[in-house]
Design a protein around this motif. Structure first.
Motif, PDB file in Angstrom:
ATOM      1  N   SER A 101       0.827  -1.212   0.000  1.00  0.00           N
ATOM      2  CA  SER A 101       0.000   0.000   0.000  1.00  0.00           C
ATOM      3  C   SER A 101       0.849   1.245   0.000  1.00  0.00           C
ATOM      4  CB  SER A 101      -0.914   0.006   1.220  1.00  0.00           C
ATOM      5  OG  SER A 101      -1.762  -1.117   1.201  1.00  0.00           O
ATOM      6  N   LEU A 102       1.941   1.228   0.777  1.00  0.00           N
ATOM      7  CA  LEU A 102       2.819   2.398   0.838  1.00  0.00           C
ATOM      8  C   LEU A 102       3.476   2.645  -0.501  1.00  0.00           C
ATOM      9  CD1 LEU A 102       4.144   4.600   2.523  1.00  0.00           C
ATOM     10  CD2 LEU A 102       5.923   2.976   3.138  1.00  0.00           C
ATOM     11  N   VAL A 103       3.945   1.575  -1.137  1.00  0.00           N
ATOM     12  CA  VAL A 103       4.604   1.718  -2.438  1.00  0.00           C
ATOM     13  C   VAL A 103       3.628   2.259  -3.471  1.00  0.00           C
ATOM     14  CG1 VAL A 103       5.680   0.458  -4.331  1.00  0.00           C
ATOM     15  CG2 VAL A 103       6.330  -0.054  -1.976  1.00  0.00           C
TER      16      VAL A 103
ATOM     17  N   LEU B 122       0.882   3.961  -2.966  1.00  0.00           N
ATOM     18  CA  LEU B 122       0.476   5.337  -2.648  1.00  0.00           C
ATOM     19  C   LEU B 122       1.553   6.332  -3.068  1.00  0.00           C
ATOM     20  CD1 LEU B 122      -1.846   6.866  -1.414  1.00  0.00           C
ATOM     21  CD2 LEU B 122      -0.783   6.609   0.819  1.00  0.00           C
ATOM     22  N   LEU B 123       2.819   5.993  -2.774  1.00  0.00           N
ATOM     23  CA  LEU B 123       3.897   6.885  -3.165  1.00  0.00           C
ATOM     24  C   LEU B 123       3.995   6.990  -4.681  1.00  0.00           C
ATOM     25  CD1 LEU B 123       6.672   6.024  -0.563  1.00  0.00           C
ATOM     26  CD2 LEU B 123       5.611   8.233  -0.919  1.00  0.00           C
ATOM     27  N   ALA B 124       3.823   5.866  -5.362  1.00  0.00           N
ATOM     28  CA  ALA B 124       3.891   5.889  -6.823  1.00  0.00           C
ATOM     29  C   ALA B 124       2.767   6.745  -7.396  1.00  0.00           C
ATOM     30  CB  ALA B 124       3.816   4.468  -7.366  1.00  0.00           C
ATOM     31  N   ALA B 125       1.590   6.673  -6.789  1.00  0.00           N
ATOM     32  CA  ALA B 125       0.465   7.461  -7.275  1.00  0.00           C
ATOM     33  C   ALA B 125       0.711   8.949  -7.083  1.00  0.00           C
ATOM     34  CB  ALA B 125      -0.809   7.034  -6.541  1.00  0.00           C
ATOM     35  N   CYS B 126       1.417   9.280  -6.013  1.00  0.00           N
ATOM     36  CA  CYS B 126       1.675  10.686  -5.727  1.00  0.00           C
ATOM     37  C   CYS B 126       2.585  11.321  -6.764  1.00  0.00           C
ATOM     38  CB  CYS B 126       2.302  10.849  -4.342  1.00  0.00           C
ATOM     39  SG  CYS B 126       1.159  10.517  -2.991  1.00  0.00           S
ATOM     40  N   VAL B 127       3.535  10.588  -7.262  1.00  0.00           N
ATOM     41  CA  VAL B 127       4.524  11.184  -8.141  1.00  0.00           C
ATOM     42  C   VAL B 127       4.441  10.712  -9.582  1.00  0.00           C
ATOM     43  CG1 VAL B 127       6.128  11.468  -6.232  1.00  0.00           C
ATOM     44  CG2 VAL B 127       6.283   9.445  -7.648  1.00  0.00           C
ATOM     45  N   GLY B 128       3.615   9.710  -9.833  1.00  0.00           N
ATOM     46  CA  GLY B 128       3.523   9.183 -11.183  1.00  0.00           C
ATOM     47  C   GLY B 128       3.109  10.261 -12.173  1.00  0.00           C
TER      48      GLY B 128
ATOM     49  N   CYS C 299       5.173  12.493 -13.522  1.00  0.00           N
ATOM     50  CA  CYS C 299       6.179  13.535 -13.656  1.00  0.00           C
ATOM     51  C   CYS C 299       7.580  12.968 -13.582  1.00  0.00           C
ATOM     52  CB  CYS C 299       5.998  14.599 -12.579  1.00  0.00           C
ATOM     53  SG  CYS C 299       6.357  14.013 -10.922  1.00  0.00           S
ATOM     54  N   LEU C 300       7.707  11.650 -13.579  1.00  0.00           N
ATOM     55  CA  LEU C 300       9.031  11.051 -13.460  1.00  0.00           C
ATOM     56  C   LEU C 300       9.829  11.171 -14.740  1.00  0.00           C
ATOM     57  CD1 LEU C 300       8.236   7.826 -11.378  1.00  0.00           C
ATOM     58  CD2 LEU C 300       9.298   9.944 -10.603  1.00  0.00           C
ATOM     59  N   THR C 301       9.142  11.219 -15.897  1.00  0.00           N
ATOM     60  CA  THR C 301       9.835  11.201 -17.180  1.00  0.00           C
ATOM     61  C   THR C 301      10.071  12.611 -17.689  1.00  0.00           C
ATOM     62  OG1 THR C 301       7.708  10.953 -18.276  1.00  0.00           O
ATOM     63  CG2 THR C 301       8.937   8.940 -17.793  1.00  0.00           C
ATOM     64  N   THR C 302      10.601  13.463 -16.857  1.00  0.00           N
ATOM     65  CA  THR C 302      10.946  14.820 -17.274  1.00  0.00           C
ATOM     66  C   THR C 302      12.360  15.122 -16.813  1.00  0.00           C
ATOM     67  OG1 THR C 302      10.114  15.862 -15.258  1.00  0.00           O
ATOM     68  CG2 THR C 302       8.551  15.555 -17.050  1.00  0.00           C
ATOM     69  N   GLY C 303      12.944  16.177 -17.395  1.00  0.00           N
ATOM     70  CA  GLY C 303      14.292  16.529 -16.999  1.00  0.00           C
ATOM     71  C   GLY C 303      14.569  17.992 -17.278  1.00  0.00           C
TER      72      GLY C 303
ATOM     73  N   ARG D   3      -3.453  14.009  -3.057  1.00  0.00           N
ATOM     74  CA  ARG D   3      -2.471  12.938  -2.862  1.00  0.00           C
ATOM     75  C   ARG D   3      -1.660  13.174  -1.599  1.00  0.00           C
ATOM     76  NH1 ARG D   3      -0.116  12.825  -9.041  1.00  0.00           N
ATOM     77  NH2 ARG D   3      -1.814  11.704 -10.006  1.00  0.00           N
TER      78      ARG D   3
ATOM     79  N   LEU E 169      -2.061   8.307   5.738  1.00  0.00           N
ATOM     80  CA  LEU E 169      -1.520   6.970   5.933  1.00  0.00           C
ATOM     81  C   LEU E 169      -0.509   6.969   7.065  1.00  0.00           C
ATOM     82  CD1 LEU E 169      -1.211   4.020   5.054  1.00  0.00           C
ATOM     83  CD2 LEU E 169       0.543   4.757   3.435  1.00  0.00           C
TER      84      LEU E 169
ATOM     85  N   ALA F 286      18.504  13.169 -14.503  1.00  0.00           N
ATOM     86  CA  ALA F 286      17.840  13.842 -15.621  1.00  0.00           C
ATOM     87  C   ALA F 286      17.891  15.353 -15.443  1.00  0.00           C
ATOM     88  CB  ALA F 286      16.393  13.371 -15.745  1.00  0.00           C
TER      89      ALA F 286
ATOM     90  N   TYR G 288       8.705  13.794  -2.415  1.00  0.00           N
ATOM     91  CA  TYR G 288       8.403  12.457  -1.936  1.00  0.00           C
ATOM     92  C   TYR G 288       9.648  11.590  -2.085  1.00  0.00           C
ATOM     93  CZ  TYR G 288       3.760  14.264  -2.979  1.00  0.00           C
ATOM     94  OH  TYR G 288       2.640  15.043  -3.053  1.00  0.00           O
TER      95      TYR G 288
ATOM     96  N   MET H  72      11.327   7.426  -1.622  1.00  0.00           N
ATOM     97  CA  MET H  72      11.086   6.007  -1.436  1.00  0.00           C
ATOM     98  C   MET H  72      12.428   5.307  -1.500  1.00  0.00           C
ATOM     99  SD  MET H  72       8.779   3.408  -3.739  1.00  0.00           S
ATOM    100  CE  MET H  72       7.603   4.698  -3.979  1.00  0.00           C
TER     101      MET H  72
ATOM    102  N   PRO I 138       7.726  17.094  -7.563  1.00  0.00           N
ATOM    103  CA  PRO I 138       6.976  17.577  -8.727  1.00  0.00           C
ATOM    104  C   PRO I 138       6.937  19.099  -8.750  1.00  0.00           C
ATOM    105  CG  PRO I 138       5.769  15.853  -7.565  1.00  0.00           C
ATOM    106  CD  PRO I 138       6.901  16.256  -6.678  1.00  0.00           C
TER     107      PRO I 138
ATOM    108  N   ASP J 121       4.402  20.511 -14.544  1.00  0.00           N
ATOM    109  CA  ASP J 121       4.269  19.073 -14.810  1.00  0.00           C
ATOM    110  C   ASP J 121       5.605  18.364 -14.915  1.00  0.00           C
ATOM    111  OD1 ASP J 121       1.410  19.592 -16.967  1.00  0.00           O
ATOM    112  OD2 ASP J 121       1.506  19.216 -14.814  1.00  0.00           O
ATOM    113  N   GLY J 122       6.678  19.061 -14.544  1.00  0.00           N
ATOM    114  CA  GLY J 122       7.976  18.417 -14.495  1.00  0.00           C
ATOM    115  C   GLY J 122       8.283  17.980 -13.081  1.00  0.00           C
ATOM    116  N   SER J 123       9.542  17.689 -12.835  1.00  0.00           N
ATOM    117  CA  SER J 123       9.933  17.313 -11.480  1.00  0.00           C
ATOM    118  C   SER J 123      11.443  17.415 -11.338  1.00  0.00           C
ATOM    119  CB  SER J 123       9.498  15.884 -11.153  1.00  0.00           C
ATOM    120  OG  SER J 123      10.153  14.954 -11.997  1.00  0.00           O
TER     121      SER J 123
ATOM    122  N   LYS K 253      14.496  15.441  -9.594  1.00  0.00           N
ATOM    123  CA  LYS K 253      14.698  14.075  -9.095  1.00  0.00           C
ATOM    124  C   LYS K 253      16.137  13.896  -8.656  1.00  0.00           C
ATOM    125  CE  LYS K 253      13.159  12.856 -13.137  1.00  0.00           C
ATOM    126  NZ  LYS K 253      12.405  14.070 -13.476  1.00  0.00           N
TER     127      LYS K 253
END
Lengths: 178, 188
Positions: A8-10, A12-18, A20-24, B2, B9, B37, B138, B140, B164, B168-170, B172
């Motif tokens: 659940s923790l994993v 939830l965390l993934a949902a929070c940041v999903g 925007c990970l593929t940016t730079g 979120r 939690l 990145a 966040y 992990m 974030p 819409d960027g972030s 990391k």
């Protein structure tokens, strides 16, 4: 119970940041001109960012332009101190100071510090940020519905008679999709 | 939404085990913060402090503060011309603080204690000549703490942190560090 809590923790965390990970963050720079300009023959430079590989590779993936600076070397050929001014325009046919300084024709984007008479001024990347006077005008040429990466740069002096050589590059810091 | 869900939690985990504190620890750590990145900063040293409260042998919550000093980036201008020069673009500094949650062997028992880690907090990136970037972040990761008989724990952890941004960027980073904690060992 432990396994469910971990999962659940994993999730939830993934949902929070999903999403925007593929940016730079990247930087690109391109020439803003290299020539001599005087009130009898104003130097113009046609920018085409579509010849810049960094721009071509990323122009459809730009999320934001985070900062703009100009690096320049300005050599004053007259005895009178001056400030160099850079205008940009979609119109590549402007010929006089009056046409260039008309807001309907072109937009002032950069004003240099004072360049001493018969002297030279080097503007560093760090200093250039402070001398951009209309960042949005440059941004509008790079991204947006009507931006095509092509515009004209005009360099003039703020004195009645001016004659200076300049070389400049624009530095743009971007956030892009990877 | 979120953010509130994640905070809820953490509170829920804490509330369900309130009154069952088995360990309190405080510690300091040092390691590396490696921007990913990101062409505008390179890896640099990281330091921080943390405190944890363990509920049962499986769950702990804590707070942390981390400070990073990123490496600079070099850029060459007027390449191939007489005016060619290389300028340094400062990487700047990063600071973050917040709350974290640990799942696993986290009660300070002697031996190797492996755990899963999650965090939420504030992240700020400051650089010369550029506006500060301040966002919610966040994290992990995974960690292990070897607790020695005299209540001293040596801990190593790897964390992937994401902040974030408005466009819409972030931002990391991959963070790793090694640290030492002192366990007060309540109820062990």
């Amino acid at each position: 119970m432990r396994t469910i809590t971990c999962i659940s923790l994993v999730v939830l965390l993934a949902a929070c940041v999903g999403g925007c990970l593929t940016t730079g963050q990247i930087k690109l720079h391109d020439s803003f001109g290299d020539g001599v300009t005087h009130n009898g023959d104003i130097y113009t430079y046609h920018v085409d960012l579509n010849t810049n590989s960094d721009y071509v590779d990323n122009k459809d993936k730009i999320l934001s332009i985070d900062a703009i600076s100009i690096v320049a070397v300005i050599k004053n050929n007259l005895q009178t101190d001056l400030q160099a001014e850079i205008y940009i325009s979609e119109n590549k046919e402007l010929e006089t100071v009056e046409e260039i300084t008309d807001p309907k024709n072109a937009t002032l984007v950069f004003v240099s510090p004072t360049v001493p008479g018969n002297g030279q001024l080097d503007i560093s990347w760090a200093d250039g940020f402070a001398h951009i006077v209309d960042e949005q005008a440059i941004i509008d040429q790079i991204i947006g519905d009507t931006a095509d990466g092509m515009f004209t740069v005009y360099a003039i002096g703020n004195t009645t008679n001016f004659d200076f050589a300049y070389k400049a590059e624009v530095v743009v810091l971007l956030t892009v999709e990877l | 939404m979120r953010i509130y869900a994640l905070a809820a939690l953490i509170v829920l985990l804490t509330a369900t085990t309130a009154g069952a504190v088995v360990d309190i620890s405080i510690g300091a750590f040092g390691g590396m913060d490696i921007p990913t990145a990101n062409d505008l900063a390179t890896s640099g040293p990281l330091y921080g402090i943390q405190g944890k409260v363990g509920f049962t042998q499986f769950i702990a919550v804590g707070v942390f503060y981390r400070a990073s000093s990123y490496g600079d980036v070099e850029e060459t201008f007027f390449e191939g011309e007489p005016e060619e020069h290389t300028a340094t673009i400062p990487g700047g500094d990063g600071t973050s603080f917040g709350a974290d949650v640990y799942l696993g062997r986290i009660s300070g028992m002697p031996g190797a204690n492996f755990y899963l880690y999650g965090s939420i907090g504030s992240y700020k990136w400051t650089r010369d000549n550029l506006a500060d970037v301040s966002e919610l972040a966040y994290g992990m990761g995974l960690g292990v703490e070897v607790v020695l008989p005299f209540k001293l724990g040596i801990e190593g952890r790897g964390v992937f942190q994401v902040a974030p941004t408005e466009n819409d960027g972030s931002l990391k980073s991959f963070i790793w560090f090694i640290g030492a904690n002192y366990h007060f060992g309540l109820g062990n």
